[in-house]
Design a protein around this motif. Structure first.
Motif, short mmCIF file in Angstrom:
data_model
loop_
_atom_site.label_atom_id
_atom_site.label_comp_id
_atom_site.label_asym_id
_atom_site.label_seq_id
_atom_site.Cartn_x
_atom_site.Cartn_y
_atom_site.Cartn_z
N LEU A 21 0.82 -1.20 0.00
CA LEU A 21 0.00 0.00 0.00
C LEU A 21 0.86 1.26 0.00
O LEU A 21 0.53 2.25 -0.66
N SER A 22 1.97 1.24 0.71
CA SER A 22 2.88 2.39 0.72
C SER A 22 3.50 2.61 -0.66
O SER A 22 3.62 3.74 -1.12
N SER A 28 1.30 6.24 -7.14
CA SER A 28 0.07 6.87 -7.62
C SER A 28 0.14 8.39 -7.64
O SER A 28 -0.46 9.03 -8.49
N ILE A 29 0.84 8.97 -6.68
CA ILE A 29 0.81 10.43 -6.55
C ILE A 29 1.97 11.14 -7.23
O ILE A 29 2.00 12.36 -7.28
N GLU A 33 3.72 9.25 -15.71
CA GLU A 33 2.82 8.30 -16.38
C GLU A 33 3.27 6.86 -16.19
O GLU A 33 2.45 5.96 -15.98
N ARG A 34 4.57 6.61 -16.26
CA ARG A 34 5.08 5.24 -16.09
C ARG A 34 4.80 4.73 -14.68
O ARG A 34 4.43 3.56 -14.50
N GLN A 35 4.95 5.58 -13.70
CA GLN A 35 4.69 5.16 -12.32
C GLN A 35 3.19 4.94 -12.09
O GLN A 35 2.80 4.05 -11.33
N THR A 36 2.37 5.72 -12.75
CA THR A 36 0.92 5.52 -12.66
C THR A 36 0.55 4.16 -13.23
O THR A 36 -0.28 3.44 -12.67
N MET A 42 -0.05 -2.85 -10.06
CA MET A 42 -0.02 -3.32 -8.67
C MET A 42 -1.44 -3.50 -8.14
O MET A 42 -1.73 -4.51 -7.50
N TRP A 43 -2.31 -2.53 -8.38
CA TRP A 43 -3.68 -2.59 -7.87
C TRP A 43 -4.38 -3.84 -8.40
O TRP A 43 -5.13 -4.50 -7.70
N ARG A 44 -4.11 -4.19 -9.64
CA ARG A 44 -4.73 -5.34 -10.27
C ARG A 44 -4.13 -6.66 -9.78
O ARG A 44 -4.84 -7.64 -9.59
#
Length: 53
Positions: A21-22, A28-29, A33-36, A42-44
């Motif tokens: 989660l960390s 996310s923040i 774009e690559r990190q998003t 990861m979320w999936r």
């Protein structure tokens, strides 16, 4: 502190492993774009993050 709030108690306190989660929050923040895309993957796919779906 954010780490204390979201640290998974199943991890050993001495563990050098950062909770998913960390990492997800950091990716996310950032605004890159690559990190998003990494955060979306990861979320999936991440077992720890599946608990939040």
């Amino acid at each position: 502190m954010l780490t204390e709030r979201f640290w998974n108690p199943d991890y050993l306190p001495e563990s050098d492993v950062v909770p998913s989660l960390s990492i997800f929050a950091d990716e996310s923040i950032d605004g890159d774009e690559r990190q998003t895309l990494i955060a979306q993957d990861m979320w999936r796919d991440d077992e720890d993050l599946q608990k939040f779906h």
